[in-house]
Each structure stands twice: as C-alpha cells, then as structure tokens.
Design a protein around this motif. Structure first.
Motif, short mmCIF file in Angstrom:
data_model
loop_
_atom_site.label_atom_id
_atom_site.label_comp_id
_atom_site.label_asym_id
_atom_site.label_seq_id
_atom_site.Cartn_x
_atom_site.Cartn_y
_atom_site.Cartn_z
N HIS A 199 -2.58 12.18 -9.95
CA HIS A 199 -1.94 13.32 -8.93
C HIS A 199 -2.66 13.23 -7.88
O HIS A 199 -4.14 12.69 -7.64
N LYS A 200 -1.94 13.37 -6.70
CA LYS A 200 -2.94 12.81 -5.30
C LYS A 200 -2.57 13.68 -4.06
O LYS A 200 -2.71 13.35 -3.18
N ALA A 201 -1.96 14.95 -4.45
CA ALA A 201 -1.57 15.76 -3.30
C ALA A 201 -2.79 16.72 -3.18
O ALA A 201 -3.11 17.54 -3.56
N SER A 213 -9.68 4.28 -6.08
CA SER A 213 -10.11 5.39 -5.35
C SER A 213 -9.73 5.58 -4.07
O SER A 213 -8.59 5.29 -3.77
N SER A 214 -10.38 6.42 -3.23
CA SER A 214 -10.00 6.94 -1.94
C SER A 214 -10.92 7.27 -1.08
O SER A 214 -12.20 7.54 -1.49
N CYS A 215 -10.54 7.07 0.09
CA CYS A 215 -11.69 7.45 1.23
C CYS A 215 -11.95 8.86 1.04
O CYS A 215 -13.01 9.31 2.00
N ASN A 239 4.33 15.86 0.55
CA ASN A 239 2.86 16.46 0.83
C ASN A 239 2.45 15.41 2.24
O ASN A 239 1.62 15.93 2.83
N ASN A 240 2.91 14.34 1.80
CA ASN A 240 2.32 13.19 2.79
C ASN A 240 3.02 13.21 4.19
O ASN A 240 4.15 13.19 4.17
N LEU A 241 2.32 12.78 5.29
CA LEU A 241 2.90 12.92 6.59
C LEU A 241 4.15 11.96 6.71
O LEU A 241 5.27 12.40 7.04
N VAL A 242 4.07 10.57 6.27
CA VAL A 242 5.05 9.63 6.66
C VAL A 242 6.06 10.01 6.06
O VAL A 242 7.24 10.05 6.77
N ARG A 290 -3.98 24.77 10.43
CA ARG A 290 -4.91 23.72 9.52
C ARG A 290 -4.47 23.63 7.87
O ARG A 290 -4.19 24.94 7.49
N ARG A 291 -4.36 22.68 7.76
CA ARG A 291 -3.90 22.62 6.16
C ARG A 291 -5.37 22.49 5.21
O ARG A 291 -6.34 21.85 5.63
N GLN A 292 -5.36 23.54 4.24
CA GLN A 292 -6.68 23.69 3.32
C GLN A 292 -6.91 22.07 2.77
O GLN A 292 -6.10 21.63 2.46
N GLY A 293 -8.17 21.88 2.75
CA GLY A 293 -8.44 20.85 2.11
C GLY A 293 -8.43 19.56 3.08
O GLY A 293 -9.11 18.49 2.72
N ASP A 294 -7.87 19.61 4.19
CA ASP A 294 -7.99 18.52 5.25
C ASP A 294 -9.17 18.19 5.94
O ASP A 294 -9.74 19.09 6.36
N ILE A 295 -9.53 16.87 5.88
CA ILE A 295 -11.03 16.54 6.84
C ILE A 295 -10.44 16.39 8.19
O ILE A 295 -9.19 15.89 8.45
N LEU A 331 8.98 18.76 11.29
CA LEU A 331 7.69 18.32 10.70
C LEU A 331 6.62 19.49 11.28
O LEU A 331 6.62 19.70 12.54
N ASN A 332 5.86 20.04 10.52
CA ASN A 332 4.71 20.72 11.06
C ASN A 332 3.43 20.00 10.98
O ASN A 332 3.09 19.31 10.11
N VAL A 333 2.86 19.82 12.32
CA VAL A 333 1.55 19.05 12.44
C VAL A 333 0.40 20.09 12.11
O VAL A 333 0.37 20.93 12.74
N PHE A 334 -0.18 19.82 10.96
CA PHE A 334 -1.22 20.93 10.72
C PHE A 334 -2.66 20.68 11.54
O PHE A 334 -3.30 20.05 11.14
N GLY A 335 -2.60 21.62 12.46
CA GLY A 335 -3.89 21.77 13.17
C GLY A 335 -3.86 20.93 14.56
O GLY A 335 -3.53 19.57 14.49
N THR A 357 -5.37 16.70 17.05
CA THR A 357 -4.96 16.62 15.58
C THR A 357 -5.82 15.44 14.75
O THR A 357 -6.39 14.77 15.51
N CYS A 358 -5.72 15.77 13.53
CA CYS A 358 -6.65 14.89 12.60
C CYS A 358 -6.21 13.28 12.89
O CYS A 358 -5.33 12.72 13.13
N ILE A 359 -7.45 12.74 12.61
CA ILE A 359 -7.33 11.22 12.67
C ILE A 359 -7.53 10.43 11.20
O ILE A 359 -8.45 10.99 10.30
N ARG A 360 -6.76 9.68 10.97
CA ARG A 360 -6.67 8.57 9.63
C ARG A 360 -6.52 7.48 10.11
O ARG A 360 -5.84 6.95 10.98
N ASP A 361 -6.79 6.63 8.92
CA ASP A 361 -6.81 5.11 8.98
C ASP A 361 -5.49 4.66 8.14
O ASP A 361 -5.73 4.65 6.97
N TYR A 406 -9.24 3.43 -0.97
CA TYR A 406 -8.16 3.28 0.15
C TYR A 406 -8.09 4.25 1.43
O TYR A 406 -8.38 5.66 0.81
N PHE A 407 -7.74 4.15 2.22
CA PHE A 407 -7.48 4.85 3.48
C PHE A 407 -6.00 5.70 3.32
O PHE A 407 -5.83 5.84 2.43
N ASN A 408 -5.23 5.75 4.32
CA ASN A 408 -3.99 6.20 4.22
C ASN A 408 -2.68 5.10 3.81
O ASN A 408 -2.38 4.71 4.74
N PRO A 409 -2.46 4.98 2.59
CA PRO A 409 -1.49 3.94 2.44
C PRO A 409 0.01 4.40 2.67
O PRO A 409 0.33 5.79 2.51
#
Ligand code: UD1
Length: 345
Positions: free
Chosen positions: A84-86, A124-126, A198-201, A294-299, A215-219, A228-232, A177-180
């Motif tokens: 599971h990955k959400a 695994s995951s970043c 759950n995921n952005l894209v 902001r969404r809980q659990g987001d870095i 779309l809700n942009v979380f934070g 807004t959050c930064i991801r790779d 992985y970063f954000n596939p």
C-alpha cells in the motif's frame, strides 16, 4: 530467466514487467488486485506480445505464498512492489499499512531463503529520509523519523532486508524512488487509481478531463519559493528501466555489497505549482485548482542527489517533467476514450 514481480499489475510494476519482457525475461506476476485490475495484463500483452503468467492472491497469506514458491522452483529473482502506498490513508489506517507492507515482505523473504532465491530488488521510497536536513539527499543522508506510517513501513522494510541479508544468502538492492509519474508511450498502461486519486498527477489529469471538479493544492505556506511542496518527479519508464539494470548488476555479482541502496530520481525538484504549469503547457488545458490546508504526513521538500545511481548503475533519468506530464495526459485521454466506447456499446 524467470523473474517474480509482485504487484506486477500496479503502476510501477506493470511498466517494469514490460521492460523485463522486452529484454527477454520470463515474468510471473503475483498481485491481489486490491488496487489494480486484471485488464492490465492484456495491455501488457498488447505492448510486448506476451501475456505474463499471473497468480491472484495476497502475499500476506503465508500458506499461499509458500505454496506458490514450492510450485515455482525456477524463479531466479524477485522484484517486490506489492504494497500500500497512500501517505494520507496510512495516517488514518496505520495498522492496514504495517500489516500489509511488512507481512508480505517477511513471507517473501522467508520463501526466498527456503528456496535459495538470491536476488531481491525492493521498492523503497525517498519517504524513508523523512524531512531531510540537507538537500539534495544522497544515499548517506541520515534517516529522520518517518512522517507517515507508510514512510515508516518503508524504513522498517529496509531494516528487515538489511538484517536478513546478513544471515542468509540473499542479496538485495533497495531502490529509493522519488515521485514516479507519467505513463507508457503507447498509452496502454499508466497510473490507474481506484476511486479518488491520492497522488497529484492522476488528480491533475482527472480534473482536466472533467472527472473531478477541482484540484486541491495541499498547503501554500511551506518554506519554498511559491509556498507549495517540492518533489522530484520521475518518469515511470525511466524508473522501470532502473529495476532491470539493478537486477542485472546484482545477478552478475557486480554489487559492492550484499545490500545496495540507490536514489532513483531526476535530481530536480518542482513545486506543486510548477508541476501544474508544466501540465497546462503540454496539455493546453487550464487547470481548475484551489489552495487547501496542508495534508497530514506530507514533508515540505525533497529531491535526489542521483550521482551514485548515475555512476554505479550507469543509469540516468532521460525524461523531463514535460514528457512526464504529456504521457500522463495522453493516458488519461485514452482512458476516457475507452469509457466513451463502452458507453456507446
Ligand atoms: C509519496 C512519496 C513517494 C511515493 C508516493 C506513493 C514522499 C516525499 N514521497 O509521494 O516516494 O512514491 O508517496 O504514493 O514521501 N498534492 C496536492 N493535491 C493532491 C495530491 C497531492 O497538492 O490532490 C501534493 C502533495 O501535497 C505533495 C505533492 O502533491 O506535495 C505530491 O503528492 P503525491 O503525488 O501524493 O506524492 P507524495 O505523497 O509526495
């Protein structure tokens, strides 16, 4: 050579199966279809001309897992995606995540041990870095407390694997992985969220096609250039290719240790707003979005230093954010065409 791909009908799994088959590997998939559908197998067949062998069951079931390995003694390696990955859901249902992500891994490693299957590539995951104190993160960046139970299951999984390789003949490669995102160039496979994404894209593409209102942009109050959050973000096909390279390195005894770790990203970070702008540019669609809390659990921010993967694996991400967004959009359009055909029939 026969490779077991767990979670092979999922997003990253299906793209990896395609790459494996195209390189001549025989693939057997185990998936419980909890977040994917069987039709993916036929899409894989359309791309490669080969229908992969498929077994539907839950890897948390010790008996069924053991039976599978007893009946498949010619497996030479395992690529373990099933999990599971959400992030958000894991905060609400932590036990679901600990049970599923850890029991399945333990059962698989137990069977690999018993059947002397030596090569494991682990998804695994970043997320294991938590909110890293230094950016970009290298494989040596210290692991911080996980921000979510999902992230914690990946940290524990890595520890389980690291400990187990010491006392068994198993070798492992952990790909962080970063954000596939993105989809296959044929638009025959891609991310297929069941219900609300759950995921952005997928949320972006579903909003643009009209399945979601906005779309809700979380934070928008994070410490980043636009708040807004930064991801790779990394194209799923680039990521899939990394699995085959990592597997072959391990199989051919070229690994530097029995448990190697690689960051798999592009090395570039994008804010959520930059990702949206890229989508709007390549699709020609204006996206309806609003800021939400902001969404809980987001870095806040993370991106990779990929030097180690580039140098050691000889792997480098080839596709940029525009390629990723365009392929994701083509996939969404293809999905909506299929629905229209079904409605007409
Ligand atoms: C996390 C992991 C990633 C993993 C993925 C699996 C981190 C840093 N990354 O990705 O490695 O593969 O889980 O699911 O832990 N967003 C919105 N609105 C939405 C959805 C998302 O604004 O409707 C924002 C999020 O707040 C985040 C970004 O978009 O800033 C990406 O979110 P998402 O696609 O869900 O992935 P992560 O949670 O970052």
């Amino acid at each position: 050579m026969k490779i077991l791909v767990t979670g092979g009908t999922g997003f990253i799994g299906s793209h990896t199966v395609v790459e494996l088959q195209q390189k001549g590997y025989e693939v057997v998939i185990i998936d419980n279809l909890s977040t994917s559908v069987k039709e993916v197998l036929y899409s894989i067949e359309k791309i490669t001309g080969i229908l992969p062998e498929f077994h539907e069951f839950d890897l948390c079931n010790e008996y069924l897992t053991a039976k599978f390995f007893d009946n498949n003694k010619d497996i030479k390696g395992v690529i373990h995606f099933a999990a599971h990955k959400a992030v958000g859901e894991s905060v609400e249902k932590p036990l679901k995540y600990y049970r599923n992500n850890l029991f399945s891994l333990i059962n698989i490693m137990q069977c690999m041990n018993e059947h002397q299957i030596k090569n494991l590539v682990f998804s695994s995951s970043c997320t294991v870095y938590g909110q890293a104190t230094e950016l970009p993160v290298t494989e040596k960046t210290s692991i911080q407390k996980a921000f979510s139970p999902y992230g914690h299951t990946k940290q524990i999984s890595e520890e389980i694997i690291e400990c187990s390789v010491k006392s068994s003949g198993i070798k492992a490669t952990l790909l962080r992985y970063f954000n596939p995102i993105g989809a296959h160039e044929t638009a025959l496979i891609g991310e297929l969220p069941i219900g609300v994404p759950n995921n952005l894209v997928p949320f972006i593409t579903q909003t643009a096609i009209g399945k979601r209102e906005n779309l809700n942009v979380f934070g928008n109050d994070y410490n980043t250039p636009d708040g807004t959050c930064i991801r790779d973000y990394i194209h799923v096909v680039d990521l899939a290719k990394a699995h085959i390279i990592a597997f072959e390195r391990m199989f051919n005894n070229l690994s530097k240790s029995d448990c190697e770790i690689f960051n798999i990203g592009t090395g570039k970070g994008y804010t959520v707003l930059e990702a949206i702008r890229s989508f709007e540019k390549v699709s020609g669609k204006k996206l309806n979005f609003k800021f939400a809390k902001r969404r809980q659990g987001d870095i806040e921010k993370v991106w990779a230093d990929t030097t180690y993967a580039n140098n050691e694996l000889g792997w480098k991400a080839e596709k940029d954010i525009d390629d990723m967004m365009l392929s994701a959009w083509k996939w969404e359009v293809e999905l909506s065409n299929k629905v229209k055909i079904r409605h007409k029939a």
